[in-house]
Scaffold this active site. Structure first.
Site, PDB file in Angstrom:
ATOM      1  N   TYR A 177     114.100  58.957  11.459  1.00  0.00           N
ATOM      2  CA  TYR A 177     113.662  58.695  12.828  1.00  0.00           C
ATOM      3  C   TYR A 177     112.945  57.342  12.868  1.00  0.00           C
ATOM      4  O   TYR A 177     111.733  57.247  12.676  1.00  0.00           O
ATOM      5  CB  TYR A 177     112.731  59.797  13.332  1.00  0.00           C
ATOM      6  CG  TYR A 177     113.305  61.196  13.253  1.00  0.00           C
ATOM      7  CD1 TYR A 177     114.680  61.412  13.110  1.00  0.00           C
ATOM      8  CD2 TYR A 177     112.483  62.305  13.316  1.00  0.00           C
ATOM      9  CE1 TYR A 177     115.206  62.694  13.027  1.00  0.00           C
ATOM     10  CE2 TYR A 177     113.003  63.593  13.245  1.00  0.00           C
ATOM     11  CZ  TYR A 177     114.350  63.782  13.093  1.00  0.00           C
ATOM     12  OH  TYR A 177     114.862  65.052  13.009  1.00  0.00           O
ATOM     13  N   PRO A 214     117.123  73.133  19.423  1.00  0.00           N
ATOM     14  CA  PRO A 214     116.765  74.438  19.983  1.00  0.00           C
ATOM     15  C   PRO A 214     117.189  74.621  21.427  1.00  0.00           C
ATOM     16  O   PRO A 214     117.223  75.742  21.923  1.00  0.00           O
ATOM     17  CB  PRO A 214     115.243  74.475  19.840  1.00  0.00           C
ATOM     18  CG  PRO A 214     114.832  73.039  19.866  1.00  0.00           C
ATOM     19  CD  PRO A 214     115.934  72.307  19.146  1.00  0.00           C
ATOM     20  N   LEU A 215     117.501  73.524  22.093  1.00  0.00           N
ATOM     21  CA  LEU A 215     117.962  73.587  23.478  1.00  0.00           C
ATOM     22  C   LEU A 215     119.355  72.980  23.574  1.00  0.00           C
ATOM     23  O   LEU A 215     119.673  72.034  22.850  1.00  0.00           O
ATOM     24  CB  LEU A 215     117.009  72.819  24.395  1.00  0.00           C
ATOM     25  CG  LEU A 215     115.559  73.336  24.399  1.00  0.00           C
ATOM     26  CD1 LEU A 215     114.659  72.361  25.115  1.00  0.00           C
ATOM     27  CD2 LEU A 215     115.492  74.715  25.040  1.00  0.00           C
TER      28      LEU A 215
END
Length: 281
Positions: A58, A205-206
């Site tokens: 990241y 998670p979404l």
């Protein structure tokens, strides 16, 4: 109502609140955006988040440095977990480098950027297909023995790979792609984690946009006066006691919306309706 447990002990001893925060989306470059990212990271902790997920990939270390700037010295009970494995080539292209020397160098750099002497949970971002699994996991085992790493996790692994790794060292967490509408592929891995008491951190998670468009999810959201995002997170928490969602965002409003999902209780009927979703609706 179905009220899931709110905490989980990673590795059997490191207690965190199950609903965490993924830092991947936090901007690190422009001064104004960086300031907002720092504010958001601090707000997550204020809201009770005790698990924050980052990675070398990241921003190639920039995300780790941002979190250290925002949160160091870290509050008691806060776990900042990072991941190693991906690497940049001299040409600026990313790939995987699981050679023991490369992993050791990445861990040393992560310790410096996070301003810690020990990474309590270090995850291997991806297995390098060009390096024997035993060499990669063995390197992490050695780093744990030296005290630089507290617990070891894996990401994007199969049940067979998890089993092979566990034969070498204790595995505390697995981070695979998983959400309410995208779960068929890694359900067996989740079940293996449940059986072994291993934390399962779904890295997506979404289902962006999909939850808002799904009539079953929006119906449950309307019944609970909640958002589809909150319903999707509440389902994860209710679906398995080893799931630790780490939703990410760059806005304070979405952060607060996500954190509030931990208090959302699904009825048995609502949970059953959501359980029937398989990603084809």
């Amino acid at each position: 109502m179905t009220t899931p447990t709110t905490t989980f002990r990673i590795g059997g001893d490191l207690e965190v609140r199950r609903l965490g925060f993924g830092a991947m989306r936090l901007p690190t470059e422009a001064a104004d955006a960086r300031a907002r990212s720092i504010t958001l990271a601090r707000r997550a902790v204020e809201l009770g988040v005790t698990l924050i997920d980052t990675a070398y990939m990241y921003g190639w270390g920039a995300n780790e440095e941002l979190l250290a700037e925002a949160l160091h010295p870290y509050p008691s009970g806060l776990l900042v977990t990072t991941k190693v494995g991906p690497a940049l080539s001299p040409a600026g292209e990313w790939g995987l480098d699981g050679r023991p020397a490369a992993l050791r160098a990445q861990v040393d750099n992560a310790l410096r950027r996070l301003r810690v002497d020990r990474i309590e949970l270090l995850q291997l971002h991806r297995l390098d297909p060009d390096t024997p699994l035993a060499d990669q996991i063995g390197a992490l085992r050695d780093l744990r023995a030296e005290g630089k790493v507290g617990r070891i996790g894996l990401s994007e692994v199969t049940v067979a790979e998890l089993d092979e790794a566990r034969a070498i060292v204790d595995i505390a967490s697995v981070q695979n792609r998983y959400n309410l509408l995208d779960r068929r592929e890694h359900e067996p891995v989740l079940k293996a984690c449940e059986a072994a008491g291993i934390a399962f951190l779904p890295w997506r998670p979404l289902a962006p946009g999909a939850a808002d468009a799904n009539p079953d999810i929006t119906a449950v959201a309307a019944e609970l006066d909640a958002t589809p995002t909150q319903v999707a997170l509440a389902w994860l928490l209710a679906h398995s006691p080893v799931i630790l969602p780490i939703p990410g965002t760059a806005t304070l409003a979405h952060l607060e919306e996500n954190v509030a999902a931990a208090d959302l209780a699904l009825t048995p009927d609502q949970l059953a309706r959501l359980d029937r979703l398989d990603g084809t609706h």
